[in-house]
Design a protein around this motif. Structure first.
Motif, mmCIF file in Angstrom:
data_model
loop_
_atom_site.group_PDB
_atom_site.id
_atom_site.type_symbol
_atom_site.label_atom_id
_atom_site.label_comp_id
_atom_site.label_asym_id
_atom_site.label_seq_id
_atom_site.Cartn_x
_atom_site.Cartn_y
_atom_site.Cartn_z
ATOM 1 N N ARG A 1 59.302 -24.484 4.374
ATOM 2 C CA ARG A 1 60.123 -24.934 3.237
ATOM 3 C C ARG A 1 60.075 -23.931 2.090
ATOM 4 N NH1 ARG A 1 59.276 -27.924 -1.407
ATOM 5 N NH2 ARG A 1 57.087 -28.377 -0.892
ATOM 6 N N HIS A 2 58.888 -23.466 1.758
ATOM 7 C CA HIS A 2 58.771 -22.488 0.677
ATOM 8 C C HIS A 2 59.402 -21.154 1.075
ATOM 9 C CE1 HIS A 2 56.253 -24.618 -2.278
ATOM 10 N NE2 HIS A 2 55.788 -25.273 -1.224
ATOM 11 N N ARG B 1 63.144 -21.459 0.786
ATOM 12 C CA ARG B 1 63.548 -21.460 -0.627
ATOM 13 C C ARG B 1 63.633 -20.038 -1.173
ATOM 14 N NH1 ARG B 1 60.916 -20.859 -5.210
ATOM 15 N NH2 ARG B 1 58.887 -20.840 -4.147
ATOM 16 N N LEU B 2 62.651 -19.210 -0.838
ATOM 17 C CA LEU B 2 62.657 -17.822 -1.311
ATOM 18 C C LEU B 2 63.817 -17.038 -0.700
ATOM 19 C CD1 LEU B 2 58.814 -17.215 -1.136
ATOM 20 C CD2 LEU B 2 60.187 -17.270 -3.222
ATOM 21 N N ILE B 3 64.051 -17.232 0.590
ATOM 22 C CA ILE B 3 65.174 -16.554 1.245
ATOM 23 C C ILE B 3 66.488 -16.947 0.574
ATOM 24 C CG2 ILE B 3 66.520 -16.448 3.394
ATOM 25 C CD1 ILE B 3 64.017 -14.786 3.531
ATOM 26 N N SER B 4 66.617 -18.220 0.216
ATOM 27 C CA SER B 4 67.865 -18.671 -0.410
ATOM 28 C C SER B 4 68.069 -18.040 -1.782
ATOM 29 C CB SER B 4 67.886 -20.197 -0.526
ATOM 30 O OG SER B 4 66.963 -20.662 -1.496
ATOM 31 N N PRO C 1 57.970 -15.181 13.234
ATOM 32 C CA PRO C 1 57.444 -16.470 12.748
ATOM 33 C C PRO C 1 56.323 -16.335 11.731
ATOM 34 C CG PRO C 1 56.392 -15.923 14.808
ATOM 35 C CD PRO C 1 57.316 -14.778 14.501
ATOM 36 N N GLN C 2 56.008 -15.103 11.301
ATOM 37 C CA GLN C 2 54.841 -14.905 10.430
ATOM 38 C C GLN C 2 55.085 -15.341 8.988
ATOM 39 O OE1 GLN C 2 52.671 -11.097 10.948
ATOM 40 N NE2 GLN C 2 54.236 -10.594 12.459
ATOM 41 N N ARG C 3 56.327 -15.533 8.612
ATOM 42 C CA ARG C 3 56.693 -15.908 7.237
ATOM 43 C C ARG C 3 56.180 -14.885 6.224
ATOM 44 N NH1 ARG C 3 54.626 -20.923 8.791
ATOM 45 N NH2 ARG C 3 52.934 -20.659 7.292
ATOM 46 N N LEU D 1 49.107 -29.478 1.917
ATOM 47 C CA LEU D 1 49.619 -28.267 2.574
ATOM 48 C C LEU D 1 48.509 -27.371 3.102
ATOM 49 C CD1 LEU D 1 52.646 -27.202 0.330
ATOM 50 C CD2 LEU D 1 52.686 -28.359 2.540
ATOM 51 N N THR D 2 47.260 -27.668 2.742
ATOM 52 C CA THR D 2 46.129 -26.877 3.246
ATOM 53 C C THR D 2 45.137 -27.791 3.960
ATOM 54 O OG1 THR D 2 45.091 -27.068 1.054
ATOM 55 C CG2 THR D 2 46.316 -25.033 1.523
ATOM 56 N N PRO D 3 45.527 -28.384 5.084
ATOM 57 C CA PRO D 3 44.658 -29.365 5.750
ATOM 58 C C PRO D 3 43.356 -28.780 6.276
ATOM 59 C CG PRO D 3 46.559 -28.826 7.132
ATOM 60 C CD PRO D 3 46.810 -28.218 5.792
#
Length: 482
Positions: free
Chosen positions: A305-306, A309-312, A335-337, A159-161
């Motif tokens: 995805r993360h 999950r938090l929004i849900s 789009p900044q999440r 996840l941190t390429p």
């Protein structure tokens, strides 16, 4: 080489798996050739870690921010750069003491023999680092493993390429790959990494994945250190300074947008103080981050995805009629999440937000009647990685510390116990196995070998068969002095 023992390349292997196989064989052979690096070699390796961290500081900061979408610069400097370099320097300053054989007493009836515990490198150490603090959680255990005289392979998160590539380049610029190297790749490489017969494997991540890592490592009887997570409570005693506690909790929860394994997961507060603590946390959050969508000081959620999950979790709470308090603008959701601090007030115990590790800026506030209810609430759950207690009543504090079990504790603040190199860092139960940092890390990655040096004046053969009357007399004497 006979055909049945020749290496046959598997066409289904990924590049990462092939590289892992190559580097592991290289390091294993290098360990066999030189199994006990000198003190000077270990110091040189620690200096290389410091040098690559400081020389690549800006590259690391930029890479981590790209991986997150936005990672607050100061958070990276504090939690990744400063903490890492501080830990390596601590190892350097204490290594001479750590590598020495430790004298232990020898029983009177075995004198003049000597007993020692002699630290010995294990061999090749595997480190699987997570995405949330991708530099620190790769290099801090690497420092401990190198101090103990081992060779190290690091597998960063997919996840941190950007950081993974920067770390790989930085490590290869300072280290011979037979000593320390980085393996990059996706899920297949990660799975292969867990199944590699390392001499010790350290994994940092979630409890469900940690269980799978332990199962994979068990096939080789590879010893593991698992740094996991869980639901870490913050307990506010009736004697607490509410304003100070609120600011501390807000900071601990919002640093890295709550994506911290030791972030406070929920707050237990006296019922008559609940509204006051909610208001105080809200005010502290607004003071630190007036508008999360316009500041670079607030970190984004790592992935869609993360974020979803938090929004849900929040939507589930709203759907169930639970009060939700959002602190700050929600303009930055996409789009900044960037997710604002969101307090969930007295959610049901069986709600999603109380069943899962949150790992984000969502904070349940739970009203309790008294200390006993707080203890029951904590103890009916899995043992957490961290526990936070706020108050001025030392007797109440000590009761809570004695009646709860957690990986570590900070009193009247959050997070800081992890930054103390003289304190071991690790979990207990579902929050982890084993510990590292400081001397604990050195011992984790060492075989603390017991050695008994028999004296040339000893006559142990008197206790060999065939047993005589003399043996009876010796045994009678020994049993009297035991």
């Amino acid at each position: 080489m006979p055909a049945d023992t020749a290496h046959v390349e598997n066409p289904n292997q990924t590049d990462g798996e092939r590289e892992l196989e190559r580097l592991f064989a290289l390091q294993k052979n290098a360990y066999k050739s030189a199994p006990y690096p000198s003190y000077e070699e270990r110091i040189a390796n620690l200096d290389r870690l410091i040098r690559l961290t400081e020389a690549n500081e800006e590259n690391f900061i930029d890479a981590i921010s790209k991986d997150f979408g936005n990672r607050a610069r100061h958070e990276t400097i504090i939690a990744e750069i400063v903490v890492t370099v501080s830990g390596v320097k601590h190892a350097k300053g204490n290594l001479k003491k750590w590598v020495r054989p430790r004298k232990v007493s020898t029983p009177l009836h075995m004198l003049p023999a000597k007993s020692r515990i002699e630290p010995q490198p294990l061999g090749v150490i595997g480190i699987i680092s997570p995405w949330n603090y991708p530099l620190q959680l790769a290099l801090a255990p690497t420092a401990a493993a190198l101090a103990a005289g081992n060779r190290v392979l690091i597998k960063p998160s997919e996840l941190t390429p950007h950081l993974s590539e920067a770390l790989k380049n930085a490590v290869s610029s300072e280290f011979d790959e037979a000593v320390c190297a980085v393996v990059t790749g996706g899920v297949e490489t990660g799975q292969a990494f867990t199944e590699t017969p390392f001499d010790h494997l350290l994994f940092t991540g979630s409890t469900p994945v940690g269980i799978r890592v332990a199962q994979a490592a068990a096939k080789n009887l590879t010893p593991v250190t698992l740094e996991l997570g869980g639901k870490s409570p913050a307990i506010i005693d009736k004697s607490a300074d509410i304003e100070k506690a609120a600011r501390s909790i807000a900071h601990g929860k919002m640093m890295n947008a709550g994506q911290t394994c030791v972030a406070p997961d929920y707050v237990l507060t006296p019922r008559d103080q609940r509204d006051k603590i909610v208001s105080a946390i809200s005010e502290s959050a607004r003071t630190m981050f007036p508008e999360i969508d316009t500041t670079q000081d607030y970190t984004s959620i790592i992935s869609d995805r993360h974020f979803d999950r938090l929004i849900s979790l929040v939507e589930d709470a709203k759907k169930n009629g639970t009060e939700v308090v959002e602190v700050g603008s929600s303009n930055a959701l996409n789009p900044q999440r960037k997710l604002p601090l969101t307090m969930v007030i007295d959610p049901p115990k069986d709600s999603a937000v109380m069943q899962e590790e949150i790992f984000g800026p969502v904070l349940p506030i739970i009203s309790i009647t008294d200390e006993n209810e707080a203890l029951d609430f904590v103890n009916e759950r899995d043992r957490p990685l961290a526990l936070y207690w706020y108050g001025d009543d030392n007797e109440a504090r000590d009761r809570v510390l004695q009646k709860t079990v957690s990986g570590g504790v900070t009193v009247n603040d959050t997070l800081w116990h992890v930054a103390q190199e003289n304190l071991p860092f690790g979990g207990v139960g579902k929050s982890g196995i084993g510990a590292y940092h400081g001397a604990a890390g050195f011992e984790t990655f060492s075989h603390m070998k017991p050695v008994f040096y028999q004296s040339k004046f000893a006559n142990a053969s008197l206790l060999h068969p065939p047993y005589t009357e003399k043996a009876d007399k010796i045994l009678s004497f020994v049993r009297k002095i035991l």
